[in-house]
Each structure stands twice: as structure tokens, then as C-alpha cells.
Write a protein that holds these residues in place. Structure first.
Motif, short mmCIF file in Angstrom:
data_model
loop_
_atom_site.label_atom_id
_atom_site.label_comp_id
_atom_site.label_asym_id
_atom_site.label_seq_id
_atom_site.Cartn_x
_atom_site.Cartn_y
_atom_site.Cartn_z
N THR A 146 0.85 -1.18 0.00
CA THR A 146 0.00 0.00 0.00
C THR A 146 0.88 1.23 0.00
O THR A 146 2.04 1.19 0.40
CB THR A 146 -0.93 0.01 1.23
N PRO A 147 0.34 2.39 -0.41
CA PRO A 147 1.14 3.61 -0.49
C PRO A 147 1.77 4.01 0.85
O PRO A 147 2.81 4.64 0.87
CB PRO A 147 0.15 4.67 -0.97
N SER A 148 1.16 3.65 1.98
CA SER A 148 1.70 4.06 3.27
C SER A 148 2.85 3.17 3.74
O SER A 148 3.57 3.52 4.64
CB SER A 148 0.59 4.08 4.33
N GLN A 149 3.01 1.99 3.12
CA GLN A 149 4.09 1.09 3.51
C GLN A 149 5.36 1.45 2.75
O GLN A 149 5.31 1.79 1.57
CB GLN A 149 3.73 -0.36 3.17
N SER A 150 6.48 1.37 3.45
CA SER A 150 7.74 1.56 2.75
C SER A 150 8.21 0.21 2.22
O SER A 150 7.86 -0.84 2.77
CB SER A 150 8.77 2.20 3.67
N PRO A 151 9.01 0.23 1.16
CA PRO A 151 9.45 -1.05 0.59
C PRO A 151 10.37 -1.80 1.54
O PRO A 151 11.07 -1.20 2.36
CB PRO A 151 10.20 -0.62 -0.68
N THR A 152 10.36 -3.10 1.42
CA THR A 152 11.28 -3.92 2.21
C THR A 152 12.68 -3.74 1.64
O THR A 152 12.86 -3.27 0.51
CB THR A 152 10.91 -5.41 2.16
N THR A 153 13.68 -4.16 2.39
CA THR A 153 15.05 -4.09 1.92
C THR A 153 15.21 -4.89 0.64
O THR A 153 15.85 -4.43 -0.32
CB THR A 153 16.01 -4.59 3.01
N ALA A 154 14.61 -6.06 0.59
CA ALA A 154 14.69 -6.89 -0.62
C ALA A 154 14.06 -6.16 -1.81
O ALA A 154 14.61 -6.19 -2.92
CB ALA A 154 14.01 -8.23 -0.38
N GLU A 155 12.93 -5.52 -1.61
CA GLU A 155 12.28 -4.78 -2.69
C GLU A 155 13.14 -3.61 -3.16
O GLU A 155 13.21 -3.32 -4.36
CB GLU A 155 10.90 -4.28 -2.24
N GLU A 156 13.83 -2.97 -2.23
CA GLU A 156 14.73 -1.87 -2.61
C GLU A 156 15.88 -2.38 -3.47
O GLU A 156 16.25 -1.74 -4.46
CB GLU A 156 15.30 -1.18 -1.37
N LEU A 157 16.45 -3.51 -3.07
CA LEU A 157 17.53 -4.09 -3.86
C LEU A 157 17.06 -4.44 -5.27
O LEU A 157 17.71 -4.10 -6.26
CB LEU A 157 18.10 -5.33 -3.17
N ARG A 158 15.90 -5.11 -5.35
CA ARG A 158 15.35 -5.45 -6.66
C ARG A 158 15.05 -4.19 -7.47
O ARG A 158 15.26 -4.16 -8.69
CB ARG A 158 14.06 -6.25 -6.51
N GLY A 159 14.59 -3.16 -6.79
CA GLY A 159 14.22 -1.91 -7.46
C GLY A 159 15.38 -1.20 -8.14
O GLY A 159 15.17 -0.42 -9.08
N VAL A 160 16.59 -1.46 -7.68
CA VAL A 160 17.77 -0.86 -8.33
C VAL A 160 18.52 -1.89 -9.18
O VAL A 160 19.64 -1.65 -9.61
CB VAL A 160 18.72 -0.19 -7.31
N GLY A 161 17.88 -3.05 -9.39
CA GLY A 161 18.45 -4.05 -10.27
C GLY A 161 19.50 -4.94 -9.64
O GLY A 161 20.27 -5.59 -10.35
N LEU A 162 19.55 -5.01 -8.32
CA LEU A 162 20.52 -5.87 -7.65
C LEU A 162 19.86 -7.18 -7.22
O LEU A 162 18.70 -7.19 -6.82
CB LEU A 162 21.11 -5.17 -6.41
#
Length: 145
Positions: A2-18
Motif C-alpha cells: 500500500t502507499p503508506s508502507q515503505s518497501p522492504t530491503t529486498a524490494e529496494e535491492l530489486r528496485g535498483v536491479g541488484l
């Protein structure tokens, strides 16, 4: 998510292509919960979370996370590199000449690049890195005692 949740660490890594690995997740979380940590302290924090990890693997992950913009590397003169999780806001640092403590300092003006160069030499400036040097409160008190 949901918009109020911040991404998980794993999602952040995936989000930058790692690629997501336990060591990268542990490293990113160690840096973010630490205070301008050096490589050995980061390696120790990662080992506490996931077990054995080589210092070389820590260096490689630090390089990847820095290049991806998830962490920031600072190198005060005469000190080994330190890493922090505060990125994207062009803040500065204050460093104790005695004990080496490092603390964040917000920009004096508040907008990037914080400082206007007297002569930008034709560069389009988008960041300023300022390090203030002095004595931390503990070292200052000890010196005056």
C-alpha cells in the motif's frame, strides 16, 4: 504494497536491479542502523545477522550498494572509508580530530547544492561535500579537564 508502507530491503535491492542475497540485505540493514560505520564494523554486523561472510564480499556489496545509490561512502581525510544509509539529501559531516567520531550536519542553506561556488569553472554543480573538523563534546571536555 500500500502507499503508506515503505518497501522492504529486498524490494529496494530489486528496485535498483541488484540480486537479493541474505548478505546484501544484512549489509544494507547494518549500514542503515549504524553510525557512519567502517568496513570491519559492517562485516561484524553482517556476521551477527547471517553468519560467515568474507571481508571481500563485504567490499563488493558495499561497492554495488554505493553505485546503486542505496548507501553513501564518505572518506574524511586521514580516515578509512565510512558508510551511511542517509542518501539523496546532500547533507554534510562533522568529524572529531581526536577520536574520529562522525556526525551528520544538515545543509546551511537547505537546498542542493548548498553552496554556490565563487567560480564554477563551467561545471553544472549538483552536489557539495563539506566536512567540518573539530572536537566532539567528549573530547573537548576531556581536553579542557
Amino acid at each position: 504494497m500500500t502507499p503508506s508502507q515503505s518497501p522492504t530491503t529486498a524490494e529496494e535491492l530489486r528496485g535498483v536491479g541488484l540480486r537479493v542475497t541474505a548478505a546484501r540485505v544484512a549489509l544494507l540493514e547494518t549500514v542503515r542502523t549504524g553510525d557512519h560505520l567502517g568496513v570491519e564494523a559492517i562485516a561484524s554486523g553482517v556476521r551477527d545477522r547471517v553468519g560467515h561472510v568474507s571481508v571481500q564480499a563485504v567490499y563488493e556489496a558495499l561497492h554495488a550498494l554505493t553505485a546503486a545509490g542505496l548507501i553513501r561512502r564518505i572518506e574524511p581525510a586521514g580516515s578509512p572509508a565510512r558508510f551511511e544509509g542517509r542518501v539523496g539529501d546532500n547533507h554534510h559531516h562533522v568529524v572529531c580530530r581526536s577520536c574520529g567520531a562522525v556526525a551528520d550536519v544538515d545543509c546551511a542553506i537547505g537546498e542542493a547544492p548548498c553552496l554556490t561556488a565563487s567560480d564554477d569553472q563551467g561545471f553544472s554543480i549538483d552536489e557539495a561535500e563539506v566536512i567540518y573538523w573539530g572536537l566532539c563534546p567528549a573530547c573537548s571536555t576531556a581536553r579542557n579537564s
